[in-house]
Design a protein around this motif. Structure first.
Motif, PDB file in Angstrom:
ATOM      1  N   LYS A 127     -57.581 -73.232 -86.511  1.00 33.10           N
ATOM      2  CA  LYS A 127     -57.498 -74.555 -86.383  1.00 33.10           C
ATOM      3  C   LYS A 127     -58.663 -75.327 -85.920  1.00 33.10           C
ATOM      4  O   LYS A 127     -59.021 -76.347 -86.378  1.00 33.10           O
ATOM      5  CB  LYS A 127     -56.576 -74.806 -85.523  1.00 33.10           C
ATOM      6  CG  LYS A 127     -54.952 -74.720 -85.916  1.00 33.10           C
ATOM      7  CD  LYS A 127     -53.999 -75.070 -85.032  1.00 33.10           C
ATOM      8  CE  LYS A 127     -52.719 -74.316 -85.443  1.00 33.10           C
ATOM      9  NZ  LYS A 127     -51.674 -73.966 -84.394  1.00 33.10           N
ATOM     10  N   LYS A 128     -59.541 -74.717 -84.928  1.00 31.75           N
ATOM     11  CA  LYS A 128     -60.799 -75.174 -84.438  1.00 31.75           C
ATOM     12  C   LYS A 128     -61.673 -74.933 -85.575  1.00 31.75           C
ATOM     13  O   LYS A 128     -62.576 -76.055 -85.661  1.00 31.75           O
ATOM     14  CB  LYS A 128     -61.358 -74.511 -83.277  1.00 31.75           C
ATOM     15  CG  LYS A 128     -60.542 -74.956 -82.111  1.00 31.75           C
ATOM     16  CD  LYS A 128     -61.347 -74.725 -80.843  1.00 31.75           C
ATOM     17  CE  LYS A 128     -60.748 -73.892 -80.031  1.00 31.75           C
ATOM     18  NZ  LYS A 128     -61.677 -73.177 -79.069  1.00 31.75           N
ATOM     19  N   ASP A 129     -61.941 -73.964 -86.478  1.00 28.09           N
ATOM     20  CA  ASP A 129     -63.187 -73.832 -87.126  1.00 28.09           C
ATOM     21  C   ASP A 129     -62.673 -73.316 -88.532  1.00 28.09           C
ATOM     22  O   ASP A 129     -62.476 -71.994 -88.664  1.00 28.09           O
ATOM     23  CB  ASP A 129     -63.923 -72.681 -86.513  1.00 28.09           C
ATOM     24  CG  ASP A 129     -65.146 -72.343 -87.108  1.00 28.09           C
ATOM     25  OD1 ASP A 129     -65.475 -72.738 -88.545  1.00 28.09           O
ATOM     26  OD2 ASP A 129     -66.189 -71.829 -86.739  1.00 28.09           O
ATOM     27  N   PRO A 130     -62.536 -74.004 -89.599  1.00 29.59           N
ATOM     28  CA  PRO A 130     -62.056 -73.754 -90.964  1.00 29.59           C
ATOM     29  C   PRO A 130     -62.660 -72.382 -91.466  1.00 29.59           C
ATOM     30  O   PRO A 130     -62.177 -72.010 -92.409  1.00 29.59           O
ATOM     31  CB  PRO A 130     -62.033 -74.962 -91.660  1.00 29.59           C
ATOM     32  CG  PRO A 130     -62.642 -76.272 -90.794  1.00 29.59           C
ATOM     33  CD  PRO A 130     -63.049 -75.539 -89.789  1.00 29.59           C
ATOM     34  N   VAL A 131     -63.932 -72.245 -91.196  1.00 30.35           N
ATOM     35  CA  VAL A 131     -64.659 -70.928 -91.777  1.00 30.35           C
ATOM     36  C   VAL A 131     -63.814 -69.926 -91.790  1.00 30.35           C
ATOM     37  O   VAL A 131     -63.924 -68.846 -92.586  1.00 30.35           O
ATOM     38  CB  VAL A 131     -66.194 -71.007 -91.260  1.00 30.35           C
ATOM     39  CG1 VAL A 131     -66.545 -69.561 -91.152  1.00 30.35           C
ATOM     40  CG2 VAL A 131     -67.076 -72.132 -91.534  1.00 30.35           C
ATOM     41  N   PHE A 132     -63.131 -69.627 -90.770  1.00 31.63           N
ATOM     42  CA  PHE A 132     -62.233 -68.473 -90.175  1.00 31.63           C
ATOM     43  C   PHE A 132     -61.099 -68.470 -91.276  1.00 31.63           C
ATOM     44  O   PHE A 132     -60.443 -67.243 -91.130  1.00 31.63           O
ATOM     45  CB  PHE A 132     -62.074 -68.378 -88.757  1.00 31.63           C
ATOM     46  CG  PHE A 132     -63.063 -68.035 -87.831  1.00 31.63           C
ATOM     47  CD1 PHE A 132     -63.221 -66.642 -87.771  1.00 31.63           C
ATOM     48  CD2 PHE A 132     -64.066 -68.550 -87.492  1.00 31.63           C
ATOM     49  CE1 PHE A 132     -64.202 -66.231 -86.660  1.00 31.63           C
ATOM     50  CE2 PHE A 132     -65.076 -68.273 -86.736  1.00 31.63           C
ATOM     51  CZ  PHE A 132     -65.235 -67.051 -86.364  1.00 31.63           C
ATOM     52  N   ARG A 133     -60.663 -69.468 -91.940  1.00 33.39           N
ATOM     53  CA  ARG A 133     -59.494 -69.438 -92.613  1.00 33.39           C
ATOM     54  C   ARG A 133     -59.551 -68.413 -93.956  1.00 33.39           C
ATOM     55  O   ARG A 133     -58.544 -68.379 -94.562  1.00 33.39           O
ATOM     56  CB  ARG A 133     -59.289 -70.897 -93.240  1.00 33.39           C
ATOM     57  CG  ARG A 133     -58.851 -71.723 -92.181  1.00 33.39           C
ATOM     58  CD  ARG A 133     -58.137 -72.828 -92.498  1.00 33.39           C
ATOM     59  NE  ARG A 133     -58.206 -73.779 -91.175  1.00 33.39           N
ATOM     60  CZ  ARG A 133     -58.341 -75.205 -91.339  1.00 33.39           C
ATOM     61  NH1 ARG A 133     -58.313 -75.804 -92.299  1.00 33.39           N
ATOM     62  NH2 ARG A 133     -58.210 -75.863 -90.093  1.00 33.39           N
ATOM     63  N   ARG A 134     -60.867 -68.003 -94.265  1.00 31.40           N
ATOM     64  CA  ARG A 134     -61.108 -67.274 -95.221  1.00 31.40           C
ATOM     65  C   ARG A 134     -60.578 -65.750 -94.933  1.00 31.40           C
ATOM     66  O   ARG A 134     -60.449 -64.844 -95.896  1.00 31.40           O
ATOM     67  CB  ARG A 134     -62.389 -67.163 -95.838  1.00 31.40           C
ATOM     68  CG  ARG A 134     -63.563 -66.656 -94.898  1.00 31.40           C
ATOM     69  CD  ARG A 134     -64.948 -66.857 -95.450  1.00 31.40           C
ATOM     70  NE  ARG A 134     -65.093 -68.165 -95.433  1.00 31.40           N
ATOM     71  CZ  ARG A 134     -66.103 -68.989 -96.283  1.00 31.40           C
ATOM     72  NH1 ARG A 134     -66.695 -68.131 -97.003  1.00 31.40           N
ATOM     73  NH2 ARG A 134     -66.205 -70.065 -96.373  1.00 31.40           N
ATOM     74  N   PHE A 135     -60.448 -65.654 -93.839  1.00 30.44           N
ATOM     75  CA  PHE A 135     -60.123 -64.252 -93.332  1.00 30.44           C
ATOM     76  C   PHE A 135     -58.749 -63.981 -93.233  1.00 30.44           C
ATOM     77  O   PHE A 135     -58.141 -65.006 -92.675  1.00 30.44           O
ATOM     78  CB  PHE A 135     -61.009 -63.815 -91.957  1.00 30.44           C
ATOM     79  CG  PHE A 135     -62.317 -63.890 -92.200  1.00 30.44           C
ATOM     80  CD1 PHE A 135     -62.992 -62.968 -93.003  1.00 30.44           C
ATOM     81  CD2 PHE A 135     -63.141 -64.695 -91.456  1.00 30.44           C
ATOM     82  CE1 PHE A 135     -64.436 -63.255 -92.960  1.00 30.44           C
ATOM     83  CE2 PHE A 135     -64.530 -64.896 -91.690  1.00 30.44           C
ATOM     84  CZ  PHE A 135     -64.945 -64.221 -92.468  1.00 30.44           C
TER      85      PHE A 135
END
Ligand code: SF4
Ligand code: SF4
Length: 140
Positions: free
Chosen positions: A50-58
């Motif tokens: 929620k805080k850092d969209p970069v992590f949504r790829r994982f």
């Protein structure tokens, strides 16, 4: 951080050697850190996404490796290449890191990188100072 102590007390520093063979292995089996802490729960991971969209790829692939969640990346192609290479996160650019080694991680046996070790600068400096003092004492 017991590994950090293990290296420290032996006066050694881990060094990363080798190079990437572009097999995509590290994108299929990843442990992740956020703000200096390993990601260990799905709840923690959801909060980070929620805080850092970069992590949504994982996505979570397995529950635990040394209590840490194991992820795979959704942007890895079937051929093992990165579908977002130009915009890949810093953690992908940096892999593998010495920090990772201190946390118990290591490149897999199939990876082109491997961990070697070198004598730490502090240990070399100490030895040199001791040797110089010995010489001075002999000379006087
Ligand atoms: S596992 Fe190692 S060789 Fe394979 S893509 Fe990752 S860094 Fe490169
Ligand atoms: S963004 Fe690219 S390099 Fe990073 S884990 Fe995903 S596929 Fe691998």
């Amino acid at each position: 951080m017991w590994r950090h102590c293990w290296y420290f007390f032996r006066g050694k520093t881990p060094v990363i050697r080798g190079g990437c063979l572009q097999c995509g292995g590290c994108c299929r089996y990843i442990t992740l850190m956020y703000e200096g802490k390993m990601i260990r729960s799905r709840w923690q991971f959801d909060r980070i996404c929620k805080k850092d969209p970069v992590f949504r790829r994982f996505v979570v692939a397995e529950n635990a490796f040394m209590k840490n969640l194991v992820f795979r990346c959704n942007l890895l192609s079937e051929e093992g290449t990165c579908l977002d290479y130009e915009n890949r996160p810093q953690l992908c650019k940096d892999y593998p890191t010495r920090h990772m080694v201190y946390y118990g991680g290591a490149p897999s046996a199939h990876c082109g990188f491997y961990i070697a070790e070198t004598t730490s600068f502090a240990r070399i400096l100490k030895k040199t100072i001791r040797a110089n003092r010995k010489k001075e004492r002999k000379g006087s």
